[in-house]
Design an enzyme around this catalytic site. Structure first.
Site, short mmCIF file in Angstrom:
data_model
loop_
_atom_site.label_atom_id
_atom_site.label_comp_id
_atom_site.label_asym_id
_atom_site.label_seq_id
_atom_site.Cartn_x
_atom_site.Cartn_y
_atom_site.Cartn_z
N PRO A 88 61.61 37.97 -39.52
CA PRO A 88 61.01 36.65 -39.71
C PRO A 88 61.13 35.78 -38.46
CG PRO A 88 62.97 36.91 -41.09
CD PRO A 88 62.70 38.24 -40.45
N GLU A 115 71.03 40.99 -43.73
CA GLU A 115 70.89 39.68 -43.07
C GLU A 115 70.34 39.79 -41.66
OE1 GLU A 115 71.19 36.71 -44.64
OE2 GLU A 115 71.38 38.04 -46.36
N ARG A 152 42.99 49.64 -39.62
CA ARG A 152 41.58 49.37 -39.91
C ARG A 152 40.78 48.96 -38.67
NH1 ARG A 152 40.04 44.30 -40.52
NH2 ARG A 152 38.41 44.52 -42.08
N1 ADE Z 1 61.70 40.88 -42.66
C1 ADE Z 1 62.05 39.96 -43.57
N2 ADE Z 1 61.16 38.98 -43.65
C2 ADE Z 1 60.16 39.29 -42.75
C3 ADE Z 1 58.96 38.65 -42.35
N3 ADE Z 1 58.56 37.50 -42.88
N4 ADE Z 1 58.23 39.25 -41.41
C4 ADE Z 1 58.63 40.40 -40.84
N5 ADE Z 1 59.76 41.05 -41.17
C5 ADE Z 1 60.53 40.49 -42.12
#
Ligand code: ADE
Length: 245
Positions: A88, A115, A152
């Site tokens: 993230p 985590e 794709r």
């Molecule tokens: N792992 C956990 N959350 C994620 C996200 N939003 N994007 C990519 N990998 C992740």
């Protein structure tokens, strides 16, 4: 194109990669997907892949050694690859990122869990990608999103026509509304212009609708879209008359 995926849960990938367009693309050899289990590169009787964070704190961290050994084994003696970490904290995945990734012959995708991963793993990572501002339980679903979106774009995967220039985001805008038969459904009719056979009028209507939809739903995209003078004129007209969508 080759996707090498390093994960603690290879089974999560099986069904999505066997079905539909991706399944067919694999069968036809247009894409190759190799799954590698991080646990196979862990040592000791219990093949431990995670540990407590230094400095304390909640949750577990993925240990660096199994991931690094996995990456080394995957990269050894093979064509060069771009190494991607799903997290993230990465760059947001957008169509332009997808297009760029599709130009590589080989992607190695690391799926984090718990985590997060030990910071030292980042030494071998070329790029970090996030699929959105929310937290998943791991990178597996995010990796599937990357594989799907990139695959794709590869010639032949979507059949003869390939990915469309009209797809949402391909020109920085959302796609125009689409209709198929029946001509009337639940009291709602197909816009007359689409039945007219007038290709120029249809093109113009679609451009206008794409602009309207993007402006209403995703004004953030408009500023980055690189609009023509004609687009700008249409947009000014739309702003003048507050329509609905
Ligand atoms: N792992 C956990 N959350 C994620 C996200 N939003 N994007 C990519 N990998 C992740």
């Amino acid at each position: 194109m080759i996707f090498d995926i390093l994960t603690l849960f290879p089974e999560m990938f099986r069904s999505p990669l066997e079905e539909s367009i991706l399944g067919k693309a694999r069968e036809e050899g247009k894409i190759t997907i190799n799954l590698f289990n991080i646990r196979d590169y862990a040592e000791g009787k219990h093949r431990v892949t995670d540990d407590y964070p230094y400095g304390g704190g909640k949750g577990m961290i993925m240990k660096p050694e199994p991931i690094m050994r996995g990456i080394e084994a995957i990269l050894a003696g093979k064509p060069v690859a771009r190494v991607i970490l799903m997290t993230p904290q990465g760059d947001p995945l957008r169509q332009e990122v997808v297009r760029r990734l599709a130009r590589h012959a080989r992607l190695v995708i690391i799926c984090g869990r718990y985590e997060g991963v030990d910071e030292r793993v980042r030494a071998v990572v070329d790029e970090e990608i996030s699929i959105g501002d929310y937290v998943l339980t791991g990178g597996e679903l995010a990796a599937l999103v990357v594989v799907d979106a990139v695959a794709r774009m590869i010639p032949g995967v979507l059949g003869d026509e390939g990915a469309s220039e009209d797809d949402s985001f391909s020109q920085g805008l959302l796609e125009y509304p689409q209709y198929t038969r029946p001509r009337e459904f639940a009291g709602r009719t197909v816009p007359e212009v689409l039945l007219s056979g007038d290709h120029q009028a249809i093109e113009q209507w679609r451009r206008e609708e794409a602009l309207r939809r993007t402006w209403k739903r995703r004004p953030d995209l408009i500023s980055r879209a690189g609009l023509s003078d004609e687009d700008q004129r249409i947009l000014d007209k739309l702003k003048g008359s507050s329509g609905t969508d």
